[in-house]
Design a protein around this motif. Structure first.
Motif, short mmCIF file in Angstrom:
data_model
loop_
_atom_site.label_atom_id
_atom_site.label_comp_id
_atom_site.label_asym_id
_atom_site.label_seq_id
_atom_site.Cartn_x
_atom_site.Cartn_y
_atom_site.Cartn_z
N TRP A 198 5.67 -13.89 -12.29
CA TRP A 198 6.80 -13.52 -11.44
C TRP A 198 7.83 -14.64 -11.52
CZ3 TRP A 198 6.62 -8.85 -8.70
CH2 TRP A 198 5.37 -8.22 -8.68
N TRP A 230 6.89 -12.53 -4.47
CA TRP A 230 7.29 -11.56 -3.45
C TRP A 230 7.20 -12.16 -2.05
CZ3 TRP A 230 2.95 -11.57 -6.47
CH2 TRP A 230 1.74 -11.81 -5.82
N PHE A 274 5.78 -5.52 -3.16
CA PHE A 274 6.11 -6.86 -3.67
C PHE A 274 7.61 -7.15 -3.50
CE2 PHE A 274 2.61 -5.02 -6.27
CZ PHE A 274 1.58 -5.76 -5.67
N SER A 333 11.48 -6.32 -7.76
CA SER A 333 10.28 -5.48 -7.83
C SER A 333 10.61 -4.00 -7.71
CB SER A 333 9.34 -5.81 -6.67
OG SER A 333 8.63 -6.94 -6.95
N GLY A 346 7.97 -3.64 -10.36
CA GLY A 346 6.86 -4.51 -9.98
C GLY A 346 5.57 -3.76 -9.72
#
Ligand code: PRX
Length: 635
Positions: free
Chosen positions: A35, A39, A55, A239, A263
């Motif tokens: 990522w 998140w 997320f 996401s 996501g």
């Protein structure tokens, strides 16, 4: 590497964790990905509006998780083994590194064209590696791809182009499937004469045949990507930014553009792929689905590639040049996991066991099926003869809307039972609700299949029609997702899917709305009205039975009209929607309020006229006798 469940005890443990604390469970799965920014909330949801966010606050690009994250460990490993339609043509291969460069080059070319994050791109291509490249190139730059199955007609393509508001179409000169050639570019030209907005058509030359090229609009793939760099920094996505739209049929109206997220879909496709198929690094995985359908998206492209899998992508059809082709491919690439559809199994079974003789199928470890219920004969045949009684058969239930497998055995872990999808995957909470909205608890119950809690791979909306999304899936029963299927939970708590409870029929594992086919039939100038229902079909699972009111049959007689109705459906939707049976009737059975009694027609098409049930609300009972007498199946 994604968590893999290895034992039945492990499955129950994970399942329990996933229902007691879904947020921790899914956060743990999401940890395996790269990522750009983590998140803030695992999930925020309510099914009333509905609003589903997974997320949230996370930033990522799914292609960075396919490529950058893994290139240093398996950049030189094969990503795609491509097998051409004609076994005598040269196969092709891409390593992850090579695929990465090809994706980047296309991504840069799309950018040069002015395509950027949030734009939609329609892809209407045959099963060549460039199709996979096209999807990933869109994902790389945040463009939303919408693949239209290359068997759909010009009109169906035009409808999707219009609805998706696409400016660019990626296609090919021709496609090869078995002994058939599909003139894809010609279909695109016809579609574009019926819709607006497309400024650029990129044509991959599969066959190098002459095609008409509209100056200023059409460009060949090679020219389009020429001089584009093979280095392209991925666009950062939220996401919840859409990754793709995929159209699917519903019981009413036009096909709906199901929207999947970046996501959640990433996490769900990768997690389910690894677990259901028990994929081990280095295994060779072969999925027979076309990328034009959700199975191709999730389990040919995204799920496997996110796991660094070696995939076999096949251009042609299972029976070409003969019914041994699948087995030749499995032997050639030493396939370990084979994912296919019951209709394909039935069709190969019907051609006899001799095509299996002398084929080396010893590499097979797992066989999967999807798309429709698998009947016991087909299950046993594939289990005994293809899997040589050594491979678990995973009957996977899911839908375009669910994004990934929902109810399925975990290969080698969940004890299987022929024709049962068995148990829900971790994170999936099925509930069975009767027509009055009452939940059926305990075992040995049946009813409508619904899901109680969101899962990361679920669709977020219908493109440009959130209200239809709400009405279709969230309005029938409170606080659950309604799948549209009937289901039985047996005495062991195992799930058996019973088929659609709405006016959707499943032909060879492909979903078709009866209303969509009726609309196409009703466009025929001699047809007053029609009703389409499903009927049993030995190979396709369900066939299409049309009752047509057509008072005058003109010069060609009845057969002539039937032929032109079929041609009309072919033109409006595509060959998959052509009725197997057309019965010309003087009237349809209707209630006093004018509603067609489909239940009765369904029974007749199923050859079960002896149990029509209550017909007292019919306006004209005589019409039933006439229809039964003229039925095209034994009743
Ligand atoms: O009726 C179910 C059937 O296919 C429908 C979903 O169709 P589609 O969105 O085109 O996706 C097909 C591939 C995921 C479902 O509502 N279906 C799918 N898998 C099964 C199934 N029916 C019974 N058993 C299955 N394993």
């Amino acid at each position: 590497m994604i968590n893999k469940i290895n034992t039945l005890g492990g499955y129950f443990h994970e399942y329990q964790k996933s229902t007691l604390d879904p947020e921790s469970f899914w956060a743990q799965q999401a940890e395996f990905f790269f990522w750009r920014k983590r998140w803030q909330h695992v999930v925020q949801w309510e099914f009333k509006t509905p609003s589903i966010r997974w997320f949230d606050g996370g930033k990522l690009n799914i292609t960075e998780n396919i490529f950058e994250k893994n290139l240093y460990t398996h950049g030189d490993q094969t990503a795609i083994f491509w097998e051409p339609n004609d076994p005598n043509d040269a196969p092709r291969q891409y390593t992850y590194q090579e695929l990465f460069h090809a994706v980047n080059q296309m991504a840069n070319s799309l950018k040069r064209e002015g395509i950027s994050k949030g734009d939609t791109v329609i892809i209407y291509m045959p099963m060549v590696p460039e199709l996979t490249i096209a999807l990933l190139a869109c994902a790389r730059i945040g463009a939303i791809h919408s693949v239209v199955f290359a068997g759909f007609s010009a009109q169906a393509l035009a409808d999707r182009i219009t609805n998706a508001e696409a400016r660019l179409v990626l296609t090919a000169d021709q496609g090869y499937r078995g002994n058939k050639v599909t003139p894809l570019k010609t279909v695109v030209d016809e579609a574009l004469s019926q819709c607006q907005g497309v400024e650029r058509v990129v044509v991959y030359q599969r066959a190098y045949v002459d095609v008409s090229m509209t100056p200023g609009r059409d460009v060949f793939w090679q020219e389009f990507i020429s001089n584009a760099s093979d280095d392209c920094v991925a666009t950062e996505m939220d996401s919840e930014d859409p990754l793709f739209i995929l159209y699917t049929s519903g019981s009413t109206g036009q096909p709906k553009g199901i929207v999947h997220s970046s996501g959640g879909y990433m996490v769900y496709s990768a997690y389910t792929f690894r677990n259901v198929f028990q994929y081990n690094n280095g295994d060779v995985y072969f999925c027979t689905a076309d990328i034009g359908w959700i199975t191709g998206h999730t389990y040919l492209v995204y799920g496997p590639l996110l796991n660094g899998a070696k995939i076999v992508m096949y251009e042609g059809v299972p029976t070409w040049p003969d019914a041994g082709r699948m087995w030749d491919i499995i032997a050639k690439y030493q396939v370990n996991q084979f994912y296919t559809a019951p209709t394909i199994i039935r069709s190969l079974l019907s051609m006899g066991n001799e095509y299996l003789l002398d084929k080396d199928l010893d590499s097979l470890k797992v066989i999967g099926t999807v798309g429709e219920p698998i009947n016991e004969d087909a299950w046993h045949w594939v289990h005994d003869h293809v899997g040589q009684s050594q491979c678990p058969v995973v009957d996977t239930w899911w839908q375009t809307e669910t994004g990934g497998v929902m109810i399925s055995p975990i290969a080698g872990v969940t004890p299987t039972k022929p024709s049962f999808a068995t148990l829900p995957l971790p994170g999936i909470q099925p509930v069975i609700i009767d027509n009055d909205g009452v939940e059926q608890t305990g075992n040995s119950v049946e009813g409508n299949l619904c899901i109680r809690y969101p899962w990361p791979g679920m669709a977020r909306t219908i493109w440009r029609d959130h209200e239809r999304f709400r009405q279709t899936y969230f309005a029938n029963y409170e606080n659950v997702y309604f799948a549209g299927d009937g289901v039985r939970r047996d005495e062991d708590g195992y799930y058996r899917i019973l088929g659609r409870v709405d006016d959707v029929i499943n032909v060879s594992g492909h979903r078709l709305g009866t209303a969509e086919i009726e609309n196409a039939i009703n466009e025929h100038p001699l047809v007053n009205e029609s009703a389409v229902v499903g009927c049993p079909h030995a190979i396709k699972g369900q066939g299409i039975y049309a009752f047509v009111v057509c008072p005058q049959t003109s010069t060609g007689g009845e057969e002539g009209v039937k032929l032109s109705i079929k041609q009309g459906v072919n033109k409006r939707i595509g060959p998959i929607a052509k009725p197997d049976y057309i019965q010309i009737v003087s009237n349809l059975p209707k209630t006093r309020s004018g509603k067609i009694m489909r239940r009765i027609l369904r029974k007749i098409a199923e050859g079960d006229a002896s149990s029509l049930g209550d017909t007292s609300t019919l306006l004209d009972e005589q019409v039933i006798d006439e229809i039964i007498q003229g039925a095209l199946v034994e009743v």
